[in-house]
Design a protein around this motif. Structure first.
Motif, PDB file in Angstrom:
ATOM      1  N   ARG A  93      80.163  22.236 121.317  1.00  0.00           N
ATOM      2  CA  ARG A  93      79.833  20.903 120.837  1.00  0.00           C
ATOM      3  C   ARG A  93      81.054  20.152 120.327  1.00  0.00           C
ATOM      4  O   ARG A  93      81.004  18.974 120.030  1.00  0.00           O
ATOM      5  CB  ARG A  93      78.807  20.992 119.695  1.00  0.00           C
ATOM      6  CG  ARG A  93      77.490  21.588 120.107  1.00  0.00           C
ATOM      7  CD  ARG A  93      76.452  21.480 119.000  1.00  0.00           C
ATOM      8  NE  ARG A  93      76.819  22.300 117.843  1.00  0.00           N
ATOM      9  CZ  ARG A  93      77.222  21.819 116.685  1.00  0.00           C
ATOM     10  NH1 ARG A  93      77.356  20.535 116.502  1.00  0.00           N
ATOM     11  NH2 ARG A  93      77.506  22.638 115.687  1.00  0.00           N
ATOM     12  N   TYR A  94      82.167  20.856 120.185  1.00  0.00           N
ATOM     13  CA  TYR A  94      83.312  20.269 119.515  1.00  0.00           C
ATOM     14  C   TYR A  94      84.406  19.785 120.466  1.00  0.00           C
ATOM     15  O   TYR A  94      85.349  19.130 120.052  1.00  0.00           O
ATOM     16  CB  TYR A  94      83.907  21.288 118.535  1.00  0.00           C
ATOM     17  CG  TYR A  94      82.896  21.801 117.544  1.00  0.00           C
ATOM     18  CD1 TYR A  94      82.478  21.008 116.477  1.00  0.00           C
ATOM     19  CD2 TYR A  94      82.340  23.075 117.690  1.00  0.00           C
ATOM     20  CE1 TYR A  94      81.541  21.477 115.569  1.00  0.00           C
ATOM     21  CE2 TYR A  94      81.394  23.537 116.777  1.00  0.00           C
ATOM     22  CZ  TYR A  94      81.005  22.735 115.726  1.00  0.00           C
ATOM     23  OH  TYR A  94      80.062  23.191 114.839  1.00  0.00           O
ATOM     24  N   ARG A 145      85.126  15.972 120.473  1.00  0.00           N
ATOM     25  CA  ARG A 145      85.306  15.284 119.200  1.00  0.00           C
ATOM     26  C   ARG A 145      86.637  14.544 119.167  1.00  0.00           C
ATOM     27  O   ARG A 145      87.631  14.991 119.720  1.00  0.00           O
ATOM     28  CB  ARG A 145      85.217  16.269 118.043  1.00  0.00           C
ATOM     29  CG  ARG A 145      83.771  16.600 117.716  1.00  0.00           C
ATOM     30  CD  ARG A 145      83.587  17.792 116.834  1.00  0.00           C
ATOM     31  NE  ARG A 145      84.309  17.718 115.580  1.00  0.00           N
ATOM     32  CZ  ARG A 145      83.931  18.414 114.498  1.00  0.00           C
ATOM     33  NH1 ARG A 145      82.865  19.169 114.546  1.00  0.00           N
ATOM     34  NH2 ARG A 145      84.634  18.363 113.397  1.00  0.00           N
ATOM     35  N   LYS A 187      89.727  13.446 117.104  1.00  0.00           N
ATOM     36  CA  LYS A 187      90.387  13.969 115.915  1.00  0.00           C
ATOM     37  C   LYS A 187      90.604  12.904 114.847  1.00  0.00           C
ATOM     38  O   LYS A 187      90.511  13.176 113.647  1.00  0.00           O
ATOM     39  CB  LYS A 187      91.725  14.604 116.307  1.00  0.00           C
ATOM     40  CG  LYS A 187      91.570  15.908 117.080  1.00  0.00           C
ATOM     41  CD  LYS A 187      92.916  16.551 117.362  1.00  0.00           C
ATOM     42  CE  LYS A 187      92.744  17.871 118.109  1.00  0.00           C
ATOM     43  NZ  LYS A 187      94.051  18.521 118.395  1.00  0.00           N
ATOM     44  N   ASP A 224      87.466  12.493 112.948  1.00  0.00           N
ATOM     45  CA  ASP A 224      87.323  13.658 112.068  1.00  0.00           C
ATOM     46  C   ASP A 224      88.166  13.478 110.810  1.00  0.00           C
ATOM     47  O   ASP A 224      87.717  13.754 109.686  1.00  0.00           O
ATOM     48  CB  ASP A 224      87.761  14.935 112.791  1.00  0.00           C
ATOM     49  CG  ASP A 224      86.603  15.652 113.480  1.00  0.00           C
ATOM     50  OD1 ASP A 224      85.455  15.434 113.066  1.00  0.00           O
ATOM     51  OD2 ASP A 224      86.857  16.408 114.415  1.00  0.00           O
TER      52      ASP A 224
END
Length: 255
Positions: A4-5, A8, A10, A13
């Motif tokens: 799931r990552y 992403r 960054k 995040d």
């Protein structure tokens, strides 16, 4: 298992880490936020400048705080949950009647999230609050939710979050947890016997739609072991919660 990552971003995040670092302490300067997030001071400074320009953080003395603009993002979030309005008054009553803390919780992304929380002045102050996210396997509300989720969803939650040990009483074995969840299904009551916080006990029961059986959430009462004796823990509070849950379920189902 799907990663799931991998997709992403960054920089997003990092921004969220910075906001969470500020929220954790209420405010923070660049050095403090850098230390909490593991980001360089220059990175933190750039992100804070953007957040400040957009109005999501404000200067607070020598540091930064989350602005009231954040309320606009969350406005309406609680109101869309039927349990928030349906249980707010009964949670207040439970806290008053027991002299402890009480809350409404729902499952989201494999965690128990408090929609509403109240405590009396004499109740022990812990980290519990509206919006707190808790593991499901070591809290009364979490077990009440887990016990009424589909088996494949329970497996996925445990695969994702694991069964981390919070105290020496935490259930960390999958088979033992399943035995516990079966008891919850049979009795309608879930217990947290110092499984998340040493010295604290919790009792919970699920809230369901009586016509469809849909799991809506759970209500819970928690307090210190010195005040929640075995009789209160195993009999008095469970009875009070079950009676309260019945009233809430009838109101929701037939409103």
């Amino acid at each position: 298992m799907v990663d799931r990552y991998k997709d992403r971003i960054k920089s997003i995040d990092t921004t969220l880490d910075i906001l969470e670092a500020i929220r954790h302490s209420g405010r923070g300067n660049i050095s403090e936020i850098s230390e909490r997030t593991g980001q360089t001071k220059s990175t933190v400074h750039r992100h804070l400048n953007t957040l400040r320009d957009r109005g999501y953080v404000v200067k607070d003395g020598n540091g930064y705080a989350i602005s009231l603009k954040m309320l606009r993002l969350s406005s309406g979030t609680l109101d869309r949950h039927i349990l928030y309005s349906a249980t707010k008054s009964v949670i207040n009553d439970l806290a008053e009647e027991t002299g402890e803390s009480a809350a409404t919780a729902v499952e989201e992304n494999g965690e128990a999230v408090y929609l509403y929380y109240n405590r009396t002045d004499q109740a022990i102050r812990t980290d519990a609050r509206v919006g707190i996210r808790l593991y499901l396997h070591c809290t009364g509300a979490g077990k009440a939710l887990l016990a009424h989720l589909p088996a494949d969803q329970v497996d996925a939650i445990i695969d994702d979050h694991g069964l981390p040990e919070k105290t020496s009483n935490t259930i960390t074995d999958r088979d033992t947890l399943e035995e516990e969840l079966q008891k919850v299904r049979n009795t309608g009551i879930a217990f947290d016997n110092e499984e998340r916080v040493d010295g604290m006990r919790g009792v919970a029961t699920p809230i369901q739609n009586r016509e469809t059986g849909e799991l809506l959430g759970a209500i819970t009462v928690a307090g210190p072991t010195r005040r929640i004796s075995d009789d209160r823990f195993r009999d008095e509070i469970p009875t009070l919660l079950k009676d309260t849950a019945k009233m809430v379920e009838v109101n929701i189902t037939y409103s």
